[in-house]
Design a protein around this motif. Structure first.
Motif, PDB file in Angstrom:
ATOM      1  N   THR A 113       0.852  -1.183   0.000  1.00 51.78           N
ATOM      2  CA  THR A 113       0.000   0.000   0.000  1.00 51.78           C
ATOM      3  C   THR A 113       0.894   1.240   0.000  1.00 51.78           C
ATOM      4  O   THR A 113       2.117   1.146   0.170  1.00 51.78           O
ATOM      5  N   GLY A 114       0.285   2.417  -0.166  1.00 45.86           N
ATOM      6  CA  GLY A 114       1.068   3.646  -0.152  1.00 45.86           C
ATOM      7  C   GLY A 114       1.829   3.828   1.149  1.00 45.86           C
ATOM      8  O   GLY A 114       3.011   4.196   1.150  1.00 45.86           O
ATOM      9  N   ALA A 115       1.163   3.551   2.268  1.00 46.10           N
ATOM     10  CA  ALA A 115       1.813   3.689   3.573  1.00 46.10           C
ATOM     11  C   ALA A 115       2.959   2.702   3.711  1.00 46.10           C
ATOM     12  O   ALA A 115       4.046   3.044   4.189  1.00 46.10           O
ATOM     13  N   GLU A 116       2.726   1.467   3.283  1.00 44.98           N
ATOM     14  CA  GLU A 116       3.757   0.439   3.395  1.00 44.98           C
ATOM     15  C   GLU A 116       4.967   0.770   2.530  1.00 44.98           C
ATOM     16  O   GLU A 116       6.108   0.580   2.952  1.00 44.98           O
ATOM     17  N   PHE A 117       4.719   1.278   1.327  1.00 48.60           N
ATOM     18  CA  PHE A 117       5.843   1.634   0.457  1.00 48.60           C
ATOM     19  C   PHE A 117       6.684   2.731   1.106  1.00 48.60           C
ATOM     20  O   PHE A 117       7.915   2.665   1.113  1.00 48.60           O
ATOM     21  N   ASN A 118       6.031   3.761   1.624  1.00 44.93           N
ATOM     22  CA  ASN A 118       6.767   4.859   2.248  1.00 44.93           C
ATOM     23  C   ASN A 118       7.627   4.367   3.417  1.00 44.93           C
ATOM     24  O   ASN A 118       8.773   4.788   3.588  1.00 44.93           O
ATOM     25  N   LEU A 119       7.062   3.481   4.232  1.00 45.39           N
ATOM     26  CA  LEU A 119       7.814   2.946   5.364  1.00 45.39           C
ATOM     27  C   LEU A 119       8.977   2.076   4.879  1.00 45.39           C
ATOM     28  O   LEU A 119      10.102   2.192   5.382  1.00 45.39           O
ATOM     29  N   ALA A 120       8.701   1.212   3.891  1.00 43.83           N
ATOM     30  CA  ALA A 120       9.759   0.352   3.368  1.00 43.83           C
ATOM     31  C   ALA A 120      10.889   1.177   2.773  1.00 43.83           C
ATOM     32  O   ALA A 120      12.072   0.896   2.998  1.00 43.83           O
ATOM     33  N   GLU A 121      10.532   2.221   2.026  1.00 41.00           N
ATOM     34  CA  GLU A 121      11.569   3.063   1.421  1.00 41.00           C
ATOM     35  C   GLU A 121      12.422   3.741   2.481  1.00 41.00           C
ATOM     36  O   GLU A 121      13.652   3.776   2.380  1.00 41.00           O
ATOM     37  N   MET A 122      11.759   4.265   3.509  1.00 38.87           N
ATOM     38  CA  MET A 122      12.510   4.970   4.540  1.00 38.87           C
ATOM     39  C   MET A 122      13.450   4.026   5.278  1.00 38.87           C
ATOM     40  O   MET A 122      14.598   4.370   5.575  1.00 38.87           O
ATOM     41  N   LEU A 123      12.987   2.805   5.545  1.00 38.93           N
ATOM     42  CA  LEU A 123      13.827   1.834   6.249  1.00 38.93           C
ATOM     43  C   LEU A 123      14.966   1.326   5.368  1.00 38.93           C
ATOM     44  O   LEU A 123      16.113   1.225   5.811  1.00 38.93           O
ATOM     45  N   ILE A 124      14.658   1.025   4.105  1.00 35.88           N
ATOM     46  CA  ILE A 124      15.697   0.513   3.199  1.00 35.88           C
ATOM     47  C   ILE A 124      16.736   1.591   2.905  1.00 35.88           C
ATOM     48  O   ILE A 124      17.932   1.328   2.860  1.00 35.88           O
ATOM     49  N   ARG A 125      16.269   2.829   2.724  1.00 34.94           N
ATOM     50  CA  ARG A 125      17.207   3.913   2.442  1.00 34.94           C
ATOM     51  C   ARG A 125      18.135   4.160   3.633  1.00 34.94           C
ATOM     52  O   ARG A 125      19.256   4.648   3.469  1.00 34.94           O
ATOM     53  N   ASN A 126      17.651   3.819   4.822  1.00 33.51           N
ATOM     54  CA  ASN A 126      18.463   3.988   6.033  1.00 33.51           C
ATOM     55  C   ASN A 126      18.914   2.635   6.584  1.00 33.51           C
ATOM     56  O   ASN A 126      19.089   2.484   7.791  1.00 33.51           O
ATOM     57  N   ALA A 127      19.090   1.649   5.708  1.00 36.61           N
ATOM     58  CA  ALA A 127      19.445   0.294   6.136  1.00 36.61           C
ATOM     59  C   ALA A 127      20.662   0.301   7.052  1.00 36.61           C
ATOM     60  O   ALA A 127      21.648   0.989   6.796  1.00 36.61           O
ATOM     61  N   GLY A 128      20.550  -0.456   8.153  1.00 39.29           N
ATOM     62  CA  GLY A 128      21.629  -0.529   9.126  1.00 39.29           C
ATOM     63  C   GLY A 128      21.533   0.517  10.217  1.00 39.29           C
ATOM     64  O   GLY A 128      22.269   0.454  11.196  1.00 39.29           O
ATOM     65  N   ARG A 129      20.631   1.480  10.051  1.00 41.05           N
ATOM     66  CA  ARG A 129      20.449   2.528  11.060  1.00 41.05           C
ATOM     67  C   ARG A 129      19.053   2.432  11.647  1.00 41.05           C
ATOM     68  O   ARG A 129      18.081   2.191  10.929  1.00 41.05           O
ATOM     69  N   VAL A 130      18.954   2.612  12.963  1.00 39.58           N
ATOM     70  CA  VAL A 130      17.646   2.581  13.614  1.00 39.58           C
ATOM     71  C   VAL A 130      16.877   3.858  13.268  1.00 39.58           C
ATOM     72  O   VAL A 130      17.400   4.964  13.416  1.00 39.58           O
ATOM     73  N   VAL A 131      15.649   3.681  12.800  1.00 41.95           N
ATOM     74  CA  VAL A 131      14.768   4.819  12.525  1.00 41.95           C
ATOM     75  C   VAL A 131      13.666   4.799  13.578  1.00 41.95           C
ATOM     76  O   VAL A 131      13.001   3.776  13.771  1.00 41.95           O
ATOM     77  N   SER A 132      13.505   5.892  14.284  1.00 42.21           N
ATOM     78  CA  SER A 132      12.533   5.920  15.373  1.00 42.21           C
ATOM     79  C   SER A 132      11.101   5.838  14.854  1.00 42.21           C
ATOM     80  O   SER A 132      10.815   6.218  13.713  1.00 42.21           O
ATOM     81  N   LYS A 133      10.202   5.355  15.698  1.00 45.05           N
ATOM     82  CA  LYS A 133       8.791   5.271  15.327  1.00 45.05           C
ATOM     83  C   LYS A 133       8.229   6.661  15.051  1.00 45.05           C
ATOM     84  O   LYS A 133       7.363   6.838  14.189  1.00 45.05           O
ATOM     85  N   SER A 134       8.732   7.651  15.776  1.00 46.16           N
ATOM     86  CA  SER A 134       8.273   9.022  15.553  1.00 46.16           C
ATOM     87  C   SER A 134       8.655   9.502  14.155  1.00 46.16           C
ATOM     88  O   SER A 134       7.841  10.092  13.440  1.00 46.16           O
ATOM     89  N   GLU A 135       9.903   9.243  13.748  1.00 49.73           N
ATOM     90  CA  GLU A 135      10.350   9.617  12.394  1.00 49.73           C
ATOM     91  C   GLU A 135       9.506   8.921  11.339  1.00 49.73           C
ATOM     92  O   GLU A 135       9.088   9.530  10.339  1.00 49.73           O
ATOM     93  N   LEU A 136       9.263   7.639  11.538  1.00 48.20           N
ATOM     94  CA  LEU A 136       8.493   6.870  10.571  1.00 48.20           C
ATOM     95  C   LEU A 136       7.065   7.397  10.459  1.00 48.20           C
ATOM     96  O   LEU A 136       6.528   7.520   9.357  1.00 48.20           O
TER      97      LEU A 136
END
Length: 230
Positions: free
Chosen positions: A161-184
């Motif tokens: 879904t649109g939401a899932e894609f945005n989350l996946a992109e943000m996590l993959i683009r920052n792979a190896g780094r913790v992204v906070s739930k607030s940022e997401l």
């Protein structure tokens, strides 16, 4: 002009919402059954579907499942029930948002705000930290193409879904780094998280299932998530 499909068998509520949306210069089509809703949604003519969770011929969640089998069309579940379990199930099945309302005191203005948020999210109208760079991303058997808004797993498309894609992109683009739930929540979902809001968690759970390997996205308790780099 945005084109909205409203699927609800409460005629008084449907009329009130339709009048409000049309006053915002939106095109609104209303139907009262899941069968009619599925036919209309399948036409590809609508920017978003607003779907009641209880319909005379099928539950809204079952209708959502059928919509999701055909693609990632934005869908908001519209429910009189405020049960968090229903909300979580709706999000797990692929709803972009879940809006609880009181039929005697509904707030169409809030619904419009939620529609705008979902449409911005799906259309990427505003740049975010996850969207500034349009380079294609590759990690193992996963490939992500920002311009196409497409994810491939072993060269096969993954229906996010649109939401899932945005989350996946943000996590993959920052792979190896913790992204906070607030940022997401802010940058991928377009909203500030509230104390008991589990939207991020539910969407992440769905992404894990669709990627076929829950270990790809690790949870850092009390902080957020990170995508495994290697």
């Amino acid at each position: 002009m945005r084109n909205v499909l409203l699927v609800n068998d409460n005629s008084a509520l449907t009329q009130a919402l339709s009048d409000y949306l049309r006053a915002q210069n939106w095109q609104v089509t209303t139907v009262s059954t899941a069968a009619d809703g599925l036919r209309e949604a399948g036409s590809g003519s609508y920017d978003i579907v607003i779907l009641d969770d209880i319909l005379p011929d099928m539950s809204g969640l079952d209708m959502l499942k059928k919509i999701r089998k055909k693609g990632a069309q934005p869908v908001i579940i519209f429910s009189e029930r405020e049960d968090n379990i229903d909300r979580i199930i709706g999000l797990e099945l692929g709803a972009d948002d879940y809006f609880s309302y009181d039929s005697h005191d509904s707030n169409p203005r809030e619904l419009v705000a939620r529609i705008n948020t979902v449409l911005r999210r799906s259309q990427r109208a505003a740049p975010s930290p996850a969207a500034v760079n349009t380079d294609n991303l590759h990690i193992g058997s996963i490939a992500l193409y920002p311009e196409k808004r497409q994810v491939l797993l072993d060269n096969q498309p993954v229906a996010l879904t649109g939401a899932e894609f945005n989350l996946a992109e943000m996590l993959i683009r920052n792979a190896g780094r913790v992204v906070s739930k607030s940022e997401l929540a802010v940058h991928a979902l377009g909203k500030k998280p509230t104390k008991f809001d589990r939207s991020v968690d539910v969407h992440i759970s769905s992404i894990r299932k669709k990627l076929g390997n829950p270990a790809l996205i690790q949870t850092v308790r009390g902080v957020g998530y990170f995508f495994v780099k290697g």
